[in-house]
Write a protein that holds these residues in place. Structure first.
Motif, PDB file in Angstrom:
ATOM      1  N   CYS A  49      49.804   1.528   8.824  1.00 51.37           N
ATOM      2  CA  CYS A  49      48.389   1.720   9.115  1.00 51.37           C
ATOM      3  C   CYS A  49      48.230   2.500  10.413  1.00 51.37           C
ATOM      4  CB  CYS A  49      47.669   0.376   9.248  1.00 51.37           C
ATOM      5  SG  CYS A  49      48.009  -0.785   7.918  1.00 51.37           S
ATOM      6  N   TYR A  50      47.297   3.438  10.406  1.00 54.12           N
ATOM      7  CA  TYR A  50      47.044   4.247  11.591  1.00 54.12           C
ATOM      8  C   TYR A  50      45.546   4.507  11.720  1.00 54.12           C
ATOM      9  CZ  TYR A  50      52.027   5.244  10.934  1.00 54.12           C
ATOM     10  OH  TYR A  50      53.379   5.128  10.750  1.00 54.12           O
ATOM     11  N   LEU A  51      45.099   4.698  12.949  1.00 51.27           N
ATOM     12  CA  LEU A  51      43.725   5.111  13.189  1.00 51.27           C
ATOM     13  C   LEU A  51      43.635   6.626  13.105  1.00 51.27           C
ATOM     14  CD1 LEU A  51      42.719   2.782  16.165  1.00 51.27           C
ATOM     15  CD2 LEU A  51      42.017   2.587  13.778  1.00 51.27           C
ATOM     16  N   GLU A  52      42.540   7.101  12.520  1.00 55.10           N
ATOM     17  CA  GLU A  52      42.311   8.542  12.500  1.00 55.10           C
ATOM     18  C   GLU A  52      41.069   8.859  13.315  1.00 55.10           C
ATOM     19  OE1 GLU A  52      39.921   9.952   8.700  1.00 55.10           O
ATOM     20  OE2 GLU A  52      41.818   9.053   8.051  1.00 55.10           O
ATOM     21  N   PRO A  53      40.951  10.083  13.841  1.00 51.40           N
ATOM     22  CA  PRO A  53      39.811  10.428  14.694  1.00 51.40           C
ATOM     23  C   PRO A  53      38.499  10.387  13.920  1.00 51.40           C
ATOM     24  CG  PRO A  53      41.085  12.388  14.146  1.00 51.40           C
ATOM     25  CD  PRO A  53      41.878  11.222  13.658  1.00 51.40           C
ATOM     26  N   SER A  54      37.471   9.810  14.514  1.00 54.38           N
ATOM     27  CA  SER A  54      36.174   9.684  13.841  1.00 54.38           C
ATOM     28  C   SER A  54      35.291  10.907  14.067  1.00 54.38           C
ATOM     29  CB  SER A  54      35.444   8.440  14.344  1.00 54.38           C
ATOM     30  OG  SER A  54      35.259   8.509  15.752  1.00 54.38           O
ATOM     31  N   ASP A  55      35.653  11.760  15.015  1.00 51.34           N
ATOM     32  CA  ASP A  55      34.789  12.876  15.387  1.00 51.34           C
ATOM     33  C   ASP A  55      35.204  14.205  14.766  1.00 51.34           C
ATOM     34  OD1 ASP A  55      37.131  12.983  16.815  1.00 51.34           O
ATOM     35  OD2 ASP A  55      36.207  13.632  18.696  1.00 51.34           O
ATOM     36  N   ARG A  56      36.228  14.197  13.932  1.00 49.45           N
ATOM     37  CA  ARG A  56      36.689  15.452  13.339  1.00 49.45           C
ATOM     38  C   ARG A  56      36.125  15.605  11.922  1.00 49.45           C
ATOM     39  NH1 ARG A  56      42.726  17.301  15.070  1.00 49.45           N
ATOM     40  NH2 ARG A  56      42.659  16.655  17.248  1.00 49.45           N
TER      41      ARG A  56
END
Length: 339
Positions: A48-55
């Motif tokens: 599991c990984y976080l991805e950027p929310s602003d892209r």
């Protein structure tokens, strides 16, 4: 095989669970990304990984290519920005990543807007309800007058919407205070809606449609570039809490086959139908797993496994579907992950 599911609807958890049931951790590694650390889908993933929310757009596409390369992804199963990713398979091909796209970019864009989709659809492929697309109150009034001549009840829905958001039945008898006090759902007073339109000269496309008052079916499907490999019909009970039935309606089967072939649908997708006074009508094609995907797989068809077999070029054995099976879902308390 390392399989990555990027940000998408929470229903992806059912896909992850069914993939895990069909293959060992030695065969596949399930990777999931989301924009928040407590995503429930993380509970079903191996990594599991976080991805950027602003892209978004090209910036997000570039990030996806970089993520695939850095994490040695073999198969990318996109949710967010699926049309853009579908149009750019070549960027992933050069780094050895296969992309699972439900359709090409033009089809995905078409399915996103129901007004465009309905206009494009040929009657020889599937039957749809009577509708008129409107963008102002004059067009709305004219559409209501035209459709009321042939249909007892009308309804509305935004041309661009998910999960039935914005759907309302037009109520010509009661006002909104009565709706509130009586707990009336999914209805809107016609005159109050018209008054609101007077304050909004132009609005995003709204569909005025005949109301289909009968049974609804949700069909979870797997295709391979226009070939239907499996389809499970879930017939919904009109009574809350009474579950759904695995059905085998021949007219729906025929339309699902034709729609899959016509739009060259691929991977996992969902098609919804509802019965009206003139028979069964197509509601929409969702180019993603449905909210009831897990219930469909209880029928005996592991749709996620079938989709993976198709991706790998393996022979898909026809599933033995248990028609008439009653299915439902229950809420289960869980401890959420926290990356």
């Amino acid at each position: 095989m390392r399989i990555w599911f990027n940000k998408t609807f929470s229903t992806i958890s059912a896909v992850l669970r069914n993939l895990r049931e069909s293959a060992s951790s030695d065969e596949i590694t399930l990777i999931c990304t989301q924009t928040y650390a407590t995503a429930a889908a993380f509970l079903a993933a191996d990594e599991c990984y976080l991805e950027p929310s602003d892209r978004v757009g090209q910036d997000y596409l570039d990030w996806c290519v970089e993520f695939c390369d850095r994490h040695k992804i073999d198969l990318f199963w996109p949710g967010k920005e699926a049309p853009l990713i579908s149009a750019n398979h070549a960027l992933f091909d050069v780094i050895g990543v296969q992309v699972m796209s439900v359709a090409d970019v033009s089809t995905l864009t078409l399915l996103h807007n129901k007004a465009h989709f309905y206009r494009d659809l040929k009657p020889s492929v599937a039957n749809i309800m009577d509708f008129i697309a409107v963008n102002n109150h004059q067009e709305f009034d004219a559409a209501v007058e035209t459709l009321s001549a042939n249909h007892e009840k009308l309804c509305i829905k935004p041309a661009v919407s998910v999960y039935g958001l914005g759907f309302r039945i037009l109520d010509t008898q009661r006002d909104s205070i009565t709706h509130m006090l009586k707990g009336v759902e999914y209805q809107i007073p016609l005159q109050e809606l018209r008054q609101g339109m007077l304050n909004t000269p132009q609005f995003d496309t709204l569909l005025v449609m005949e109301h289909l008052g009968g049974v609804e079916w949700s069909v979870d499907c797997v295709g391979r570039r226009g070939e239907l490999l499996a389809a499970v019909q879930r017939k919904k009970s009109p009574l809350a809490g009474h579950g759904q039935t695995i059905d085998n309606h021949p007219e729906i089967n025929a339309m699902v086959n034709r729609l899959t072939e016509h739009y060259r649908l691929n991977g996992i997708f969902n098609i919804q139908f509802k019965e009206g006074a003139q028979g069964v009508r197509l509601l929409e094609i969702n180019p993603r797993p449905s909210g009831g995907f897990g219930m469909a797989c209880l029928s005996g068809a592991n749709l996620a496994h079938i989709a993976l077999q198709a991706i790998k070029g393996e022979t898909v054995v026809e599933s033995s579907i248990r028609y008439g099976l009653k299915v439902n879902e229950i809420n289960t308390p869980v401890i959420l992950p926290d990356l």
